[in-house]
Design an enzyme around this catalytic site. Structure first.
Site, mmCIF file in Angstrom:
data_model
loop_
_atom_site.group_PDB
_atom_site.id
_atom_site.type_symbol
_atom_site.label_atom_id
_atom_site.label_comp_id
_atom_site.label_asym_id
_atom_site.label_seq_id
_atom_site.Cartn_x
_atom_site.Cartn_y
_atom_site.Cartn_z
ATOM 1 N N HIS A 156 0.830 -1.224 0.000
ATOM 2 C CA HIS A 156 0.000 0.000 0.000
ATOM 3 C C HIS A 156 0.856 1.262 0.000
ATOM 4 C CE1 HIS A 156 -3.292 -2.712 1.244
ATOM 5 N NE2 HIS A 156 -2.377 -3.248 2.032
ATOM 6 N N SER A 277 14.534 21.857 -16.426
ATOM 7 C CA SER A 277 13.321 22.648 -16.626
ATOM 8 C C SER A 277 13.725 23.972 -17.277
ATOM 9 C CB SER A 277 12.666 22.904 -15.272
ATOM 10 O OG SER A 277 11.867 24.070 -15.326
ATOM 11 N N LYS A 283 15.894 22.031 -11.198
ATOM 12 C CA LYS A 283 15.248 20.758 -11.520
ATOM 13 C C LYS A 283 16.099 19.796 -12.320
ATOM 14 C CE LYS A 283 10.874 20.526 -11.678
ATOM 15 N NZ LYS A 283 9.893 19.675 -11.077
ATOM 16 N N GLU A 290 9.445 8.648 -17.109
ATOM 17 C CA GLU A 290 8.057 9.090 -17.332
ATOM 18 C C GLU A 290 7.586 8.761 -18.748
ATOM 19 O OE1 GLU A 290 7.937 13.242 -16.261
ATOM 20 O OE2 GLU A 290 8.585 12.812 -14.214
#
Ligand code: ARG
Length: 466
Positions: A156, A277, A283, A290
């Site tokens: 979980h 970024s 970043k 992804e």
């Protein structure tokens, strides 16, 4: 507009219809397989006395010439032909004259395209399998180096019990081994040759179908000509296997994205596999992970699309089936690309072992072991569970871990606890005591890693990289 079937028609095809119908923009992908199939067909026609030796020689040399010229860029595959089969036949006849017109004897584009697609899929199954093998080599290396790297195991997405990085990565090793065996199953089942099925009902020529099957490395010819030209089961099976590979990659990517986040800091993706970024200078984003996760949807889409395309098609060939190609080619290329990039990403990724271990120490991953301690001293498990629950509550109130709770406080709740509780709930004890087959204890994991090594070195596998 060069068409093979103009004889019966009195009008030119409408331009839009021609474009809508044509497949050359994508079926040129199996140009080499088309030539290979045609050469086998011609060899068989000559063996059966349907073509003479001179015709066989001319056609074979003509096909080889086309192959070479396309490979060398001297001959372009252009959209003036309807499909790759028309391109080859037209160029052959232009090159060698009348003998070229005999190539299509005893053959239809229906069995030809069925053959080309099978040859293509078979080659690509081998290519995907090779990428999977390279990924397994990378996983094995991580496992060998991290038998004692402790980290929390989750259920979980809550810390559950401690495991090791080798154990966690080992779960993916199993998945990708299954993926390989799925591909192998498909390859075995699909390995029958449709050539000779004709348009749908075989032909009246005395073709030797066993012979072409053998020349093209198939186990046997297909057994029903109508099925031969309209079977796309193996493509659907492949898309299902590819979807499963993507599902596995996507789950792994999801974990890597979490592990790479500022909150976890379990890993650091290499600069070469990250992006920045345009606005936020600090970043470093896990774009590759992804994108792999994102492209999974695209491969699932191909599977759903082909299942839907096939569901209403009466026997035998129908043009709907031309729709199998673009999405299958795209799915194969997507999976190969994702596997290669993913392998590169995890091979260069840095594991922050201290952070992983620190995280395993916090979050009561040893609570089960504390309960097991009581059970080993005669307390029924359900009671032990309740006792440790109370201890956890105490710790939570004070912001400490079970290791930091003084012995008197343990004994206040259960006098069964002795000094040796601390040793029993130490992180390394918790992991190393888990020695059932498949568990994270390093002793059993060493056995798994050894078995993996043998699997990776086995004859079939070793020849992949040689
Ligand atoms: N381009 C077609 C396909 O991909 C080849 C077969 C054409 N056959 C036909 N009867 N029109 O399915």
């Amino acid at each position: 507009m060069a068409q093979l079937w103009g004889g019966r028609f009195t009008k030119e095809t409408d331009r839009l219809v021609y474009q809508f119908n044509a497949s050359i923009s994508f079926d040129q992908k199996f140009f080499e397989q088309d030539i290979r199939g045609s050469k086998a067909h011609v060899a068989m026609l000559a063996k059966q006395g349907i073509l003479n030796g001179e015709e066989k020689r001319q056609i074979t040399e003509g096909l080889d010439g086309i192959l070479q010229d396309v490979r060398e860029g001297k001959l372009a595959i252009t959209e003036e032909y309807e499909d790759i089969h028309s391109f080859v036949e037209a160029n052959l006849t232009a090159r060698i004259g009348d003998a070229g017109k005999k190539l299509h004897t005893g053959r239809s584009r229906n069995d030809q395209v069925a053959l080309d697609m099978k040859l293509y899929v078979r080659d690509e199954i081998d290519a995907v399998d090779e990428e999977l093998y390279r990924l397994l080599l990378a996983l094995q290396k991580i496992m060998e180096e991290n038998l004692h790297t402790y980290m929390p195991g989750f259920t979980h997405l809550q810390k559950a019990q401690p495991v090791t990085l080798a154990h966690h990565v080992g779960a993916y090793f199993e998945m990708f081994v299954r993926d390989r065996s799925r591909l192998l199953d498909i390859r075995k089942r699909m390995n029958t040759c449709p050539l000779g099925a004709g348009a749908l009902a075989g032909t009246t020529y005395p073709l030797d179908r066993e012979y072409t099957a053998e020349l093209l490395d198939f186990d046997a010819p297909t057994r029903n000509s109508m099925d031969s030209v309209s079977d796309r089961d193996y493509v659907i099976e492949l898309l299902c296997a590819l979807s499963t590979i993507m599902m596995h990659l996507s789950r792994f990517c999801e974990e890597i994205i979490l592990w790479n986040s500022n909150e976890y800091r379990f890993v650091e993706i290499d600069d070469a596999y990250s992006t920045g970024s345009s606005i936020m200078p600090q970043k470093k984003n896990p774009d590759i992970a992804e994108l792999v996760r994102g492209k999974t949807g695209r491969v699932y889409g191909a599977l759903t699309s082909l299942l839907t395309t096939m569901k209403g098609i009466p026997l035998a060939y129908n043009k709907d089936m031309q729709e199998d190609k673009e999405l299958t080619f795209d799915a194969i290329d997507t999976v190969k690309g994702c596997l290669a990039l993913f392998t590169g990403m995890i091979s260069t990724m840095k594991f922050n072992r201290e952070n992983m271990e620190e995280s395993a120490k916090n979050g009561f991953t040893n609570a089960t072991d504390a309960a097991d301690y009581l059970v080993n001293h005669g307390v029924p498990f359900r009671d032990a569970h309740g006792i440790v629950g109370q201890l956890v509550l105490k710790c939570l109130e004070r912001g400490i871990s079970l290791d930091e709770l003084p012995l008197e406080e343990y004994r206040e709740i259960s006098p069964v606890f002795q000094e040796d509780i601390y040793e029993a709930i130490r992180l390394d004890t918790c992991v190393e005591k888990r020695m059932t087959l498949g568990a994270p204890g390093s002793q059993v994991m060493e056995r798994i890693v050894r078995e993996n090594r043998e699997y990776l070195k086995s004859e079939k596998n070793a020849c992949i990289l040689s």
